[in-house]
Design a protein around this motif. Structure first.
Motif, PDB file in Angstrom:
ATOM      1  N   LYS A 296       0.829  -1.204   0.000  1.00 32.62           N
ATOM      2  CA  LYS A 296       0.000   0.000   0.000  1.00 32.62           C
ATOM      3  C   LYS A 296       0.864   1.255   0.000  1.00 32.62           C
ATOM      4  O   LYS A 296       0.587   2.229  -0.725  1.00 32.62           O
ATOM      5  CB  LYS A 296      -0.917  -0.014   1.224  1.00 32.62           C
ATOM      6  CG  LYS A 296      -1.846   1.182   1.310  1.00 32.62           C
ATOM      7  CD  LYS A 296      -2.746   1.071   2.523  1.00 32.62           C
ATOM      8  CE  LYS A 296      -3.669   2.291   2.625  1.00 32.62           C
ATOM      9  NZ  LYS A 296      -4.555   2.204   3.817  1.00 32.62           N
ATOM     10  N   LEU A 297       1.927   1.254   0.807  1.00 32.89           N
ATOM     11  CA  LEU A 297       2.827   2.407   0.860  1.00 32.89           C
ATOM     12  C   LEU A 297       3.542   2.609  -0.474  1.00 32.89           C
ATOM     13  O   LEU A 297       3.685   3.749  -0.948  1.00 32.89           O
ATOM     14  CB  LEU A 297       3.838   2.212   1.990  1.00 32.89           C
ATOM     15  CG  LEU A 297       4.879   3.318   2.174  1.00 32.89           C
ATOM     16  CD1 LEU A 297       4.201   4.647   2.487  1.00 32.89           C
ATOM     17  CD2 LEU A 297       5.863   2.955   3.279  1.00 32.89           C
ATOM     18  N   GLN A 298       3.977   1.521  -1.106  1.00 34.40           N
ATOM     19  CA  GLN A 298       4.641   1.635  -2.395  1.00 34.40           C
ATOM     20  C   GLN A 298       3.703   2.218  -3.458  1.00 34.40           C
ATOM     21  O   GLN A 298       4.126   3.053  -4.282  1.00 34.40           O
ATOM     22  CB  GLN A 298       5.153   0.265  -2.835  1.00 34.40           C
ATOM     23  CG  GLN A 298       6.320  -0.257  -1.993  1.00 34.40           C
ATOM     24  CD  GLN A 298       6.715  -1.665  -2.373  1.00 34.40           C
ATOM     25  OE1 GLN A 298       5.991  -2.357  -3.094  1.00 34.40           O
ATOM     26  NE2 GLN A 298       7.859  -2.119  -1.858  1.00 34.40           N
ATOM     27  N   ARG A 299       2.448   1.827  -3.447  1.00 34.45           N
ATOM     28  CA  ARG A 299       1.487   2.371  -4.422  1.00 34.45           C
ATOM     29  C   ARG A 299       1.179   3.832  -4.149  1.00 34.45           C
ATOM     30  O   ARG A 299       0.989   4.621  -5.084  1.00 34.45           O
ATOM     31  CB  ARG A 299       0.208   1.535  -4.396  1.00 34.45           C
ATOM     32  CG  ARG A 299       0.410   0.133  -4.977  1.00 34.45           C
ATOM     33  CD  ARG A 299      -0.747  -0.776  -4.689  1.00 34.45           C
ATOM     34  NE  ARG A 299      -0.505  -2.128  -5.191  1.00 34.45           N
ATOM     35  CZ  ARG A 299      -1.254  -3.180  -4.873  1.00 34.45           C
ATOM     36  NH1 ARG A 299      -2.277  -3.034  -4.042  1.00 34.45           N
ATOM     37  NH2 ARG A 299      -0.978  -4.369  -5.377  1.00 34.45           N
ATOM     38  N   ARG A 300       1.121   4.214  -2.890  1.00 36.84           N
ATOM     39  CA  ARG A 300       0.911   5.627  -2.569  1.00 36.84           C
ATOM     40  C   ARG A 300       2.059   6.483  -3.086  1.00 36.84           C
ATOM     41  O   ARG A 300       1.849   7.584  -3.606  1.00 36.84           O
ATOM     42  CB  ARG A 300       0.777   5.802  -1.054  1.00 36.84           C
ATOM     43  CG  ARG A 300      -0.561   5.345  -0.479  1.00 36.84           C
ATOM     44  CD  ARG A 300      -0.619   5.643   1.004  1.00 36.84           C
ATOM     45  NE  ARG A 300      -0.490   7.084   1.239  1.00 36.84           N
ATOM     46  CZ  ARG A 300      -0.148   7.609   2.409  1.00 36.84           C
ATOM     47  NH1 ARG A 300       0.132   6.815   3.431  1.00 36.84           N
ATOM     48  NH2 ARG A 300      -0.074   8.909   2.550  1.00 36.84           N
ATOM     49  N   ILE A 301       3.285   5.962  -2.943  1.00 35.72           N
ATOM     50  CA  ILE A 301       4.451   6.701  -3.419  1.00 35.72           C
ATOM     51  C   ILE A 301       4.426   6.821  -4.945  1.00 35.72           C
ATOM     52  O   ILE A 301       4.731   7.876  -5.515  1.00 35.72           O
ATOM     53  CB  ILE A 301       5.746   6.013  -2.938  1.00 35.72           C
ATOM     54  CG1 ILE A 301       5.850   6.082  -1.411  1.00 35.72           C
ATOM     55  CG2 ILE A 301       6.976   6.653  -3.570  1.00 35.72           C
ATOM     56  CD1 ILE A 301       7.006   5.299  -0.838  1.00 35.72           C
ATOM     57  N   GLN A 302       4.017   5.738  -5.626  1.00 37.11           N
ATOM     58  CA  GLN A 302       3.986   5.753  -7.081  1.00 37.11           C
ATOM     59  C   GLN A 302       2.964   6.742  -7.631  1.00 37.11           C
ATOM     60  O   GLN A 302       3.175   7.334  -8.694  1.00 37.11           O
ATOM     61  CB  GLN A 302       3.678   4.353  -7.607  1.00 37.11           C
ATOM     62  CG  GLN A 302       4.805   3.347  -7.387  1.00 37.11           C
ATOM     63  CD  GLN A 302       4.390   1.945  -7.777  1.00 37.11           C
ATOM     64  OE1 GLN A 302       3.240   1.710  -8.161  1.00 37.11           O
ATOM     65  NE2 GLN A 302       5.314   0.994  -7.668  1.00 37.11           N
TER      66      GLN A 302
END
Length: 324
Positions: A296-302
Motif C-alpha cells: 500500500k505504501l509503495q502504491r501511494r508513493i507511485q
C-alpha cells in the motif's frame, strides 16, 4: 484494609566451603515504608542504594528510612527501573505514558526522555557495552538503543506475535532473553534481528518475567500458571561432567557448523524451530498484514508527487519525540 507498601531486604543465603548446613536468615534485615505502591525495584551495583518504581522513582539508602532522592517526569506510573552495570550511577525507567527516561544520580536530575508510539514494559542494560540498552515493547518487538543517539534504534528484534513483557541480558552481553504474552521465551543475539532459540510448553501460560543465571548457562522464566521454569541457554549443550574427548568433539562439531552455516542446507537446519500451531498461524497473519501495508505504501508513493511522502526507516518509525 489499608495496603501495606513496604520494601524488605534479606541477606543472600551463605553456603560455606566446608560441608555443612546453608546459613540463611528467615527474617528481613531491613524494612522500608513507602507512600505509593511499587511496581519495580533494582539495586545499585556498587553502593548501598536501590531504586523503586511506582507513582514516582524513589532512591533509597540502606542507612535511611526515607528516600534520599525522588524523581518524576510526567508519567503517572513508572513500570520498571534498572541501574546500568557499567556506569552504575545511571539508571533508566519505563513509564505508563510510553516514555523511556534516563537519570543520573551524580547530578540528581533527569538526563533524557524518549517517547515511543507504544508502551515499553521492561528495559535492561548491556553489561559489557555500557551505553546500550534493550527495551521490551507492546508492539511485539524489542529495540536496542545507544543512550548517546536515541533518535534511532541500533537494532530491531522481531519474532514475537504478542506484547513482550520482560527482557534480561546474559552476563557476557552477547545475547539476551525475552518473555512474551504469546507464551514463549526467546533468546536473541545482541545484534540479531531474529531469535536463535525459542522455548515453549503446553502448560506454560503468558510469560511475565525472565532472567539469565549468573554464569549465563541457564534461563529462568516466570509465567501466569504460577510456575518458575529453568531452561538451558544452549538447548543442545550437554549437562553434567564431560570427558576431554567429549568436549573436543562438541567443540569440533560447533566449529564445523559455524564454518558451513552460510550453505542453504545447513542454514535451513540450524534456523528451524518448532512453534505451537497458534503462534505459527499468528505469525503468518502478521507477515501477511505487514506485506499488505508495504504494498500500500509503495502504491501511494507511485501515485503521489515526488517527495510528498516521506518513508521513515524501521529503526526510527516508533520514536515520537526526544526530550532533554
Amino acid at each position: 484494609m489499608p495496603t501495606v507498601v513496604q520494601v524488605r531486604l534479606w541477606k543472600v543465603p551463605f553456603a560455606p566451603l566446608q560441608p555443612g548446613p546453608v546459613e540463611a536468615e528467615e527474617s528481613a534485615v531491613l524494612e522500608f515504608q513507602g507512600k505509593n505502591a511499587f511496581r519495580g525495584i533494582d539495586h545499585h551495583w556498587r553502593e548501598n542504594l536501590f531504586a523503586t518504581a511506582g507513582a514516582v522513582v524513589d532512591v533509597w539508602r540502606h542507612e535511611r528510612s526515607e528516600p534520599v532522592n525522588t524523581f518524576t517526569w510526567g508519567a503517572d506510573s513508572i513500570l520498571s527501573v534498572r541501574f546500568n552495570p557499567a556506569e552504575s550511577d545511571v539508571f533508566a525507567t519505563t513509564g505508563g505514558d510510553r516514555s523511556i527516561a534516563l537519570y543520573d544520580l551524580r547530578s540528581a536530575r533527569p538526563i533524557r526522555k524518549l517517547v515511543m508510539q507504544t508502551r515499553t514494559n521492561a528495559l535492561t542494560w548491556n553489561p559489557i557495552e555500557a551505553f546500550n540498552f534493550t527495551t521490551a515493547s507492546e508492539d511485539c518487538n524489542l529495540y536496542t538503543y545507544d543512550m548517546r543517539k536515541l533518535q534511532s534504534a541500533a537494532c530491531v528484534h522481531k519474532d514475537f506475535v504478542s506484547a513482550v513483557m520482560d527482557v534480561d541480558y546474559s552476563p557476557t552481553g552477547r545475547e539476551f532473553v525475552a518473555g512474551s504474552y504469546d507464551r514463549t521465551v526467546r533468546i536473541f543475539g545482541f545484534n540479531s534481528g531474529h531469535s536463535k532459540e525459542v522455548y515453549h510448553t503446553k502448560r506454560m501460560q503468558r510469560v511475565f518475567s525472565v532472567r539469565f543465571s549468573g554464569d549465563g548457562s541457564y534461563v529462568f522464566s516466570g509465567s501466569d500458571d504460577m510456575n518458575v521454569r529453568v531452561w538451558k541457554a544452549d538447548a543442545s549443550e550437554q549437562l553434567g561432567v564431560t570427558l576431554p574427548r567429549e568436549k573436543h568433539k562438541a567443540a569440533y562439531n560447533k566449529a564445523l557448523v559455524n564454518r558451513y552455516k552460510h550453505l542453504p542446507e545447513i542454514k535451513r537446519i540450524t534456523r528451524h524451530r518448532r512453534v505451537p500451531a497458534a503462534i505459527y498461524k499468528a505469525a503468518k497473519v502478521r507477515r501477511t498484514v505487514q506485506a499488505a501495508d508495504k504494498r500500500k505504501l509503495q502504491r501511494r508513493i507511485q501515485h503521489s508527487a515526488p517527495g510528498s511522502i516521506t518513508v521513515k526507516p524501521e529503526r526510527k518509525k516508533k520514536v515520537v519525540a526526544e526530550i532533554e
